[in-house]
Design a protein around this motif. Sequence first.
Motif, PDB file in Angstrom:
ATOM      1  N   GLU A   1      59.037  53.736   6.576  1.00 22.78           N
ATOM      2  CA  GLU A   1      59.622  52.551   7.205  1.00 22.78           C
ATOM      3  C   GLU A   1      59.073  51.273   6.602  1.00 22.78           C
ATOM      4  OE1 GLU A   1      59.320  52.690  11.444  1.00 22.78           O
ATOM      5  OE2 GLU A   1      60.259  54.671  11.605  1.00 22.78           O
ATOM      6  N   GLU A   2      57.784  51.285   6.264  1.00 25.54           N
ATOM      7  CA  GLU A   2      57.193  50.094   5.661  1.00 25.54           C
ATOM      8  C   GLU A   2      57.727  49.872   4.250  1.00 25.54           C
ATOM      9  OE1 GLU A   2      55.391  46.752   4.648  1.00 25.54           O
ATOM     10  OE2 GLU A   2      55.597  47.574   6.671  1.00 25.54           O
ATOM     11  N   PHE A   3      57.786  50.943   3.464  1.00 22.82           N
ATOM     12  CA  PHE A   3      58.294  50.838   2.100  1.00 22.82           C
ATOM     13  C   PHE A   3      59.723  51.378   2.127  1.00 22.82           C
ATOM     14  CE2 PHE A   3      53.705  50.972   1.978  1.00 22.82           C
ATOM     15  CZ  PHE A   3      53.442  49.790   1.297  1.00 22.82           C
ATOM     16  N   ASP A   4      60.625  50.456   2.448  1.00 25.87           N
ATOM     17  CA  ASP A   4      61.965  50.781   2.930  1.00 25.87           C
ATOM     18  C   ASP A   4      63.051  50.835   1.874  1.00 25.87           C
ATOM     19  OD1 ASP A   4      61.861  48.125   2.286  1.00 25.87           O
ATOM     20  OD2 ASP A   4      62.728  47.383   4.162  1.00 25.87           O
ATOM     21  N   GLY A   5      62.690  50.786   0.621  1.00 29.11           N
ATOM     22  CA  GLY A   5      63.693  50.824  -0.441  1.00 29.11           C
ATOM     23  C   GLY A   5      64.148  49.459  -0.907  1.00 29.11           C
ATOM     24  N   ASN A   6      63.604  48.392  -0.335  1.00 26.18           N
ATOM     25  CA  ASN A   6      64.009  47.035  -0.713  1.00 26.18           C
ATOM     26  C   ASN A   6      62.993  46.312  -1.592  1.00 26.18           C
ATOM     27  OD1 ASN A   6      66.587  46.739   0.561  1.00 26.18           O
ATOM     28  ND2 ASN A   6      65.538  46.709   2.534  1.00 26.18           N
ATOM     29  N   ASP A   7      61.883  46.956  -1.887  1.00 29.15           N
ATOM     30  CA  ASP A   7      60.820  46.251  -2.603  1.00 29.15           C
ATOM     31  C   ASP A   7      61.155  45.946  -4.053  1.00 29.15           C
ATOM     32  OD1 ASP A   7      58.822  45.831  -0.615  1.00 29.15           O
ATOM     33  OD2 ASP A   7      58.416  47.978  -0.640  1.00 29.15           O
ATOM     34  N   PHE A   8      61.995  46.776  -4.678  1.00 30.24           N
ATOM     35  CA  PHE A   8      62.300  46.547  -6.083  1.00 30.24           C
ATOM     36  C   PHE A   8      63.515  45.649  -6.290  1.00 30.24           C
ATOM     37  CE2 PHE A   8      59.818  50.545  -6.425  1.00 30.24           C
ATOM     38  CZ  PHE A   8      58.790  50.036  -7.210  1.00 30.24           C
ATOM     39  N   CYS A   9      64.056  45.111  -5.206  1.00 32.23           N
ATOM     40  CA  CYS A   9      65.152  44.136  -5.329  1.00 32.23           C
ATOM     41  C   CYS A   9      64.768  42.844  -4.618  1.00 32.23           C
ATOM     42  CB  CYS A   9      66.457  44.707  -4.766  1.00 32.23           C
ATOM     43  SG  CYS A   9      66.346  45.279  -3.059  1.00 32.23           S
ATOM     44  N   ALA A  10      63.482  42.571  -4.521  1.00 31.75           N
ATOM     45  CA  ALA A  10      62.991  41.410  -3.794  1.00 31.75           C
ATOM     46  C   ALA A  10      61.976  40.651  -4.634  1.00 31.75           C
ATOM     47  CB  ALA A  10      62.350  41.845  -2.479  1.00 31.75           C
ATOM     48  N   MET A  11      61.706  39.401  -4.218  1.00 36.33           N
ATOM     49  CA  MET A  11      60.608  38.620  -4.776  1.00 36.33           C
ATOM     50  C   MET A  11      59.405  38.790  -3.857  1.00 36.33           C
ATOM     51  SD  MET A  11      60.195  34.457  -5.184  1.00 36.33           S
ATOM     52  CE  MET A  11      61.369  34.239  -6.513  1.00 36.33           C
ATOM     53  N   HIS A  12      58.237  38.969  -4.441  1.00 33.29           N
ATOM     54  CA  HIS A  12      57.009  39.104  -3.660  1.00 33.29           C
ATOM     55  C   HIS A  12      56.033  37.999  -4.049  1.00 33.29           C
ATOM     56  CE1 HIS A  12      58.011  43.279  -2.380  1.00 33.29           C
ATOM     57  NE2 HIS A  12      58.596  43.331  -3.562  1.00 33.29           N
ATOM     58  N   LEU A  13      55.308  37.502  -3.062  1.00 29.62           N
ATOM     59  CA  LEU A  13      54.211  36.580  -3.307  1.00 29.62           C
ATOM     60  C   LEU A  13      52.919  37.274  -2.924  1.00 29.62           C
ATOM     61  CD1 LEU A  13      55.573  33.199  -1.868  1.00 29.62           C
ATOM     62  CD2 LEU A  13      55.833  34.143  -4.159  1.00 29.62           C
ATOM     63  N   LEU A  14      51.893  37.059  -3.713  1.00 31.78           N
ATOM     64  CA  LEU A  14      50.593  37.672  -3.479  1.00 31.78           C
ATOM     65  C   LEU A  14      49.554  36.583  -3.276  1.00 31.78           C
ATOM     66  CD1 LEU A  14      48.770  40.255  -3.516  1.00 31.78           C
ATOM     67  CD2 LEU A  14      48.523  39.863  -5.990  1.00 31.78           C
ATOM     68  N   GLY A  15      48.789  36.691  -2.200  1.00 24.57           N
ATOM     69  CA  GLY A  15      47.703  35.756  -1.932  1.00 24.57           C
ATOM     70  C   GLY A  15      46.368  36.413  -2.204  1.00 24.57           C
ATOM     71  N   CYS A  16      45.540  35.751  -2.995  1.00 25.83           N
ATOM     72  CA  CYS A  16      44.227  36.301  -3.346  1.00 25.83           C
ATOM     73  C   CYS A  16      43.130  35.283  -3.024  1.00 25.83           C
ATOM     74  CB  CYS A  16      44.153  36.653  -4.831  1.00 25.83           C
ATOM     75  SG  CYS A  16      45.232  38.015  -5.327  1.00 25.83           S
ATOM     76  N   VAL A  17      41.966  35.794  -2.741  1.00 27.39           N
ATOM     77  CA  VAL A  17      40.778  34.965  -2.557  1.00 27.39           C
ATOM     78  C   VAL A  17      39.715  35.491  -3.504  1.00 27.39           C
ATOM     79  CG1 VAL A  17      38.948  34.233  -0.978  1.00 27.39           C
ATOM     80  CG2 VAL A  17      41.297  34.446  -0.144  1.00 27.39           C
ATOM     81  N   GLY A  18      39.337  34.647  -4.459  1.00 25.50           N
ATOM     82  CA  GLY A  18      38.362  35.091  -5.449  1.00 25.50           C
ATOM     83  C   GLY A  18      38.826  36.304  -6.223  1.00 25.50           C
ATOM     84  N   GLY A  19      40.139  36.426  -6.425  1.00 26.76           N
ATOM     85  CA  GLY A  19      40.687  37.561  -7.156  1.00 26.76           C
ATOM     86  C   GLY A  19      40.971  38.773  -6.309  1.00 26.76           C
ATOM     87  N   GLU A  20      40.551  38.765  -5.053  1.00 30.13           N
ATOM     88  CA  GLU A  20      40.764  39.896  -4.146  1.00 30.13           C
ATOM     89  C   GLU A  20      42.090  39.729  -3.410  1.00 30.13           C
ATOM     90  OE1 GLU A  20      39.761  43.470  -1.981  1.00 30.13           O
ATOM     91  OE2 GLU A  20      39.041  42.561  -3.855  1.00 30.13           O
TER      92      GLU A  20
END
Length: 218
Positions: free
Chosen positions: A45-64
Amino acid sequence: MPAADLSSSDPPEAITVVRSVDDFLKVVSVRSIVYVAGQDCPHGEEFDGNDFCAMHLLGCVGGEPVACIRIRFFADFAKIERLAVRQEYRRSSMAFRLVRHAIGLVARKGYTRIYGHAQEGLEDFWARFGARRIENSHPFSFSGYRYCEMLLEIARDESAIGLGASPLVTIRPEGAWDLPGILERERVSATKRIDTTETGENWSPPVRNAWQRWAASA
């Protein structure tokens, strides 16, 4: 683990558009921690088949990797979803910065309406950005939580990318539309004169200067 309360002495925060497999795996790790482990959400349900047709933003702190958000685009609206912030960073500004960054990207793409599903009890968080509950909509449930439909109306970015934009702009990496992309760059000697027609005489000075610095050092 105690909540992280970021101060000026803490490692810098960074928000980037996901453009590599490595960064996407960081998104998967954050969402697995927050939703699969933290909220007992089934993996399918979390990885619902839409992840490869979407834009994602990633937030990092000190590279983590500590947070992420997903954006999907439809005919006349964008949908912001899957906001996830690791528990120890929820006292930081990361969630707000991620959402603002996402809204800015949506506006730059020319959209004026953002649709989303607010988990029950979190409506006020989205209201801070101007979102409102859609009239006559009814709450619904999935993955064991109740949600409501919300809509955010925004102004179209004056520099929104549409038909008529430079063809070179449309092939640049997502979110980096103001900087020359790899397909535009030519290796030139540091002494070679840079023709203004090649670099775009109508570019804004910061963009043109960035190009010239890169070309001179190539």
